[in-house]
Design a protein around this motif. Structure first.
Motif, PDB file in Angstrom:
ATOM      1  N   PHE A 114      61.415  50.969   3.023  1.00  0.00           N
ATOM      2  CA  PHE A 114      60.321  50.005   3.119  1.00  0.00           C
ATOM      3  C   PHE A 114      60.143  49.285   1.788  1.00  0.00           C
ATOM      4  O   PHE A 114      60.141  49.901   0.729  1.00  0.00           O
ATOM      5  CB  PHE A 114      59.023  50.723   3.503  1.00  0.00           C
ATOM      6  N   ARG A 115      60.009  47.979   1.853  1.00  0.00           N
ATOM      7  CA  ARG A 115      59.682  47.160   0.687  1.00  0.00           C
ATOM      8  C   ARG A 115      58.468  46.323   1.053  1.00  0.00           C
ATOM      9  O   ARG A 115      58.512  45.563   2.017  1.00  0.00           O
ATOM     10  CB  ARG A 115      60.849  46.248   0.315  1.00  0.00           C
ATOM     11  N   ARG A 116      57.399  46.472   0.279  1.00  0.00           N
ATOM     12  CA  ARG A 116      56.180  45.704   0.550  1.00  0.00           C
ATOM     13  C   ARG A 116      56.466  44.231   0.284  1.00  0.00           C
ATOM     14  O   ARG A 116      57.037  43.880  -0.735  1.00  0.00           O
ATOM     15  CB  ARG A 116      55.041  46.191  -0.323  1.00  0.00           C
ATOM     16  N   SER A 117      56.070  43.365   1.224  1.00  0.00           N
ATOM     17  CA  SER A 117      56.291  41.928   1.048  1.00  0.00           C
ATOM     18  C   SER A 117      55.278  41.374   0.057  1.00  0.00           C
ATOM     19  O   SER A 117      54.154  41.874  -0.052  1.00  0.00           O
ATOM     20  CB  SER A 117      56.196  41.203   2.389  1.00  0.00           C
ATOM     21  N   GLN A 118      55.695  40.346  -0.646  1.00  0.00           N
ATOM     22  CA  GLN A 118      54.820  39.709  -1.619  1.00  0.00           C
ATOM     23  C   GLN A 118      53.876  38.778  -0.890  1.00  0.00           C
ATOM     24  O   GLN A 118      54.290  37.996  -0.037  1.00  0.00           O
ATOM     25  CB  GLN A 118      55.643  38.912  -2.637  1.00  0.00           C
ATOM     26  N   ARG A 119      52.608  38.863  -1.226  1.00  0.00           N
ATOM     27  CA  ARG A 119      51.638  37.948  -0.636  1.00  0.00           C
ATOM     28  C   ARG A 119      51.764  36.604  -1.334  1.00  0.00           C
ATOM     29  O   ARG A 119      51.980  36.547  -2.530  1.00  0.00           O
ATOM     30  CB  ARG A 119      50.221  38.481  -0.807  1.00  0.00           C
ATOM     31  N   PRO A 120      51.599  35.517  -0.573  1.00  0.00           N
ATOM     32  CA  PRO A 120      51.677  34.200  -1.222  1.00  0.00           C
ATOM     33  C   PRO A 120      50.520  34.036  -2.191  1.00  0.00           C
ATOM     34  O   PRO A 120      49.405  34.500  -1.946  1.00  0.00           O
ATOM     35  CB  PRO A 120      51.581  33.216  -0.066  1.00  0.00           C
ATOM     36  N   GLU A 121      50.812  33.365  -3.304  1.00  0.00           N
ATOM     37  CA  GLU A 121      49.780  33.119  -4.314  1.00  0.00           C
ATOM     38  C   GLU A 121      48.760  32.130  -3.773  1.00  0.00           C
ATOM     39  O   GLU A 121      49.069  31.283  -2.937  1.00  0.00           O
ATOM     40  CB  GLU A 121      50.408  32.559  -5.595  1.00  0.00           C
ATOM     41  N   THR A 122      47.536  32.235  -4.282  1.00  0.00           N
ATOM     42  CA  THR A 122      46.512  31.278  -3.895  1.00  0.00           C
ATOM     43  C   THR A 122      46.814  29.960  -4.580  1.00  0.00           C
ATOM     44  O   THR A 122      47.677  29.874  -5.442  1.00  0.00           O
ATOM     45  CB  THR A 122      45.112  31.788  -4.294  1.00  0.00           C
ATOM     46  N   GLN A 123      46.079  28.936  -4.220  1.00  0.00           N
ATOM     47  CA  GLN A 123      46.328  27.613  -4.782  1.00  0.00           C
ATOM     48  C   GLN A 123      46.202  27.654  -6.299  1.00  0.00           C
ATOM     49  O   GLN A 123      45.334  28.330  -6.847  1.00  0.00           O
ATOM     50  CB  GLN A 123      45.339  26.608  -4.217  1.00  0.00           C
ATOM     51  N   THR A 124      47.058  26.912  -6.987  1.00  0.00           N
ATOM     52  CA  THR A 124      47.021  26.890  -8.448  1.00  0.00           C
ATOM     53  C   THR A 124      45.717  26.272  -8.909  1.00  0.00           C
ATOM     54  O   THR A 124      45.196  25.340  -8.307  1.00  0.00           O
ATOM     55  CB  THR A 124      48.203  26.093  -9.004  1.00  0.00           C
ATOM     56  N   GLY A 125      45.200  26.809  -9.973  1.00  0.00           N
ATOM     57  CA  GLY A 125      43.945  26.319 -10.521  1.00  0.00           C
ATOM     58  C   GLY A 125      42.733  26.974  -9.907  1.00  0.00           C
ATOM     59  O   GLY A 125      41.628  26.770 -10.385  1.00  0.00           O
ATOM     60  N   MET A 126      42.883  27.737  -8.854  1.00  0.00           N
ATOM     61  CA  MET A 126      41.748  28.368  -8.202  1.00  0.00           C
ATOM     62  C   MET A 126      41.376  29.685  -8.863  1.00  0.00           C
ATOM     63  O   MET A 126      40.274  30.161  -8.723  1.00  0.00           O
ATOM     64  CB  MET A 126      42.046  28.616  -6.725  1.00  0.00           C
ATOM     65  N   GLN A 127      42.314  30.287  -9.603  1.00  0.00           N
ATOM     66  CA  GLN A 127      42.039  31.579 -10.216  1.00  0.00           C
ATOM     67  C   GLN A 127      41.569  31.376 -11.645  1.00  0.00           C
ATOM     68  O   GLN A 127      42.001  30.466 -12.342  1.00  0.00           O
ATOM     69  CB  GLN A 127      43.291  32.447 -10.214  1.00  0.00           C
ATOM     70  N   THR A 128      40.695  32.253 -12.051  1.00  0.00           N
ATOM     71  CA  THR A 128      40.268  32.231 -13.436  1.00  0.00           C
ATOM     72  C   THR A 128      41.003  33.316 -14.176  1.00  0.00           C
ATOM     73  O   THR A 128      41.571  34.228 -13.592  1.00  0.00           O
ATOM     74  CB  THR A 128      38.740  32.465 -13.549  1.00  0.00           C
ATOM     75  N   GLU A 129      40.975  33.235 -15.494  1.00  0.00           N
ATOM     76  CA  GLU A 129      41.702  34.202 -16.298  1.00  0.00           C
ATOM     77  C   GLU A 129      41.170  35.609 -16.062  1.00  0.00           C
ATOM     78  O   GLU A 129      39.970  35.838 -16.006  1.00  0.00           O
ATOM     79  CB  GLU A 129      41.562  33.840 -17.777  1.00  0.00           C
ATOM     80  N   GLY A 130      42.084  36.560 -15.882  1.00  0.00           N
ATOM     81  CA  GLY A 130      41.695  37.947 -15.677  1.00  0.00           C
ATOM     82  C   GLY A 130      41.437  38.304 -14.220  1.00  0.00           C
ATOM     83  O   GLY A 130      41.134  39.432 -13.914  1.00  0.00           O
ATOM     84  N   GLN A 131      41.512  37.322 -13.319  1.00  0.00           N
ATOM     85  CA  GLN A 131      41.291  37.591 -11.904  1.00  0.00           C
ATOM     86  C   GLN A 131      42.587  37.360 -11.152  1.00  0.00           C
ATOM     87  O   GLN A 131      43.333  36.442 -11.454  1.00  0.00           O
ATOM     88  CB  GLN A 131      40.222  36.671 -11.330  1.00  0.00           C
ATOM     89  N   THR A 132      42.832  38.213 -10.166  1.00  0.00           N
ATOM     90  CA  THR A 132      44.024  38.040  -9.338  1.00  0.00           C
ATOM     91  C   THR A 132      43.654  38.244  -7.894  1.00  0.00           C
ATOM     92  O   THR A 132      42.625  38.831  -7.580  1.00  0.00           O
ATOM     93  CB  THR A 132      45.123  39.059  -9.710  1.00  0.00           C
ATOM     94  N   GLY A 133      44.542  37.784  -7.003  1.00  0.00           N
ATOM     95  CA  GLY A 133      44.341  38.016  -5.579  1.00  0.00           C
ATOM     96  C   GLY A 133      43.437  36.986  -4.949  1.00  0.00           C
ATOM     97  O   GLY A 133      42.821  36.156  -5.616  1.00  0.00           O
ATOM     98  N   ALA A 134      43.356  37.057  -3.626  1.00  0.00           N
ATOM     99  CA  ALA A 134      42.591  36.087  -2.862  1.00  0.00           C
ATOM    100  C   ALA A 134      41.092  36.263  -3.059  1.00  0.00           C
ATOM    101  O   ALA A 134      40.338  35.320  -2.938  1.00  0.00           O
ATOM    102  CB  ALA A 134      42.931  36.197  -1.381  1.00  0.00           C
ATOM    103  N   THR A 135      40.642  37.465  -3.379  1.00  0.00           N
ATOM    104  CA  THR A 135      39.213  37.703  -3.525  1.00  0.00           C
ATOM    105  C   THR A 135      38.711  37.374  -4.910  1.00  0.00           C
ATOM    106  O   THR A 135      37.518  37.282  -5.125  1.00  0.00           O
ATOM    107  CB  THR A 135      38.871  39.179  -3.224  1.00  0.00           C
TER     108      THR A 135
END
Length: 173
Positions: A114-135
């Motif tokens: 089993f290899r976990r699939s990579q989740r697609p990144e959220t739109q660029t510019g939507m994340q702030t520094e130090g935060q990752t993921g959709a939430t």
């Protein structure tokens, strides 16, 4: 709404066909399911009737099917059964489709890695520094899944835990 949810075990009969559409990716393939039974007269296993199902996968399941499934693979498929009837050239045709919710290799007949699939990144510019993921939540550390030996639980230091004073045994009177 009542739906017929089934779980079938069989072999992939056709190469999966992967398509991108405006509603998202889809994949389809045929699954052959053959009943086997013990023929007591011959004292041997005998193949019974073979049923063929068209398996439909959507979204991320379709992407993973295209990368993981090949002709001849033993699979377990769980999903909604849809039986369709149609007329072709004056003849009636009956087909059974499975709208798959889960697909996996049958581990009773082989191994799989089993290899976990990579989740697609959220739109660029939507994340702030130090935060990752959709939430947008900060990443959580990997949990410590190691079990504590039953003979000496107090001798093991776990990372991220503070040392607590050991309770003294209560006196019995």
């Amino acid at each position: 709404m009542n739906e017929t949810v089934v779980c079938v075990v069989g072999n992939v009969a056709t190469q999966p066909v992967y398509r991108e559409s405006p509603t998202g990716p889809t994949a389809r393939f045929r699954l052959a399911v053959t009943m086997r039974y013990l023929d007591r007269e011959k004292n041997a296993w005998t193949d019974g009737h073979t049923n063929f199902f068209t398996v439909w996968a959507r979204r991320s399941l379709a992407t993973n099917v295209a990368a993981s499934v090949a002709v001849g693979d033993p699979l377990v498929v769980q999903g909604r059964l849809k039986v369709r009837t149609e007329q072709r050239d004056g003849q009636g045709w009956l087909s059974a489709d499975l709208d798959a919710a889960a697909i996996g290799h049958d581990l009773s007949r082989g191994t799989s890695a089993f290899r976990r699939s990579q989740r697609p990144e959220t739109q660029t510019g939507m994340q702030t520094e130090g935060q990752t993921g959709a939430t947008g939540a900060p990443p959580r550390p990997e949990p410590d899944w190691e079990t504590v030996p039953a003979d000496r639980p107090e001798d093991i230091e776990r990372p991220g835990t503070a040392t607590r004073p050991r309770p003294e045994p209560a006196g019995v009177t």
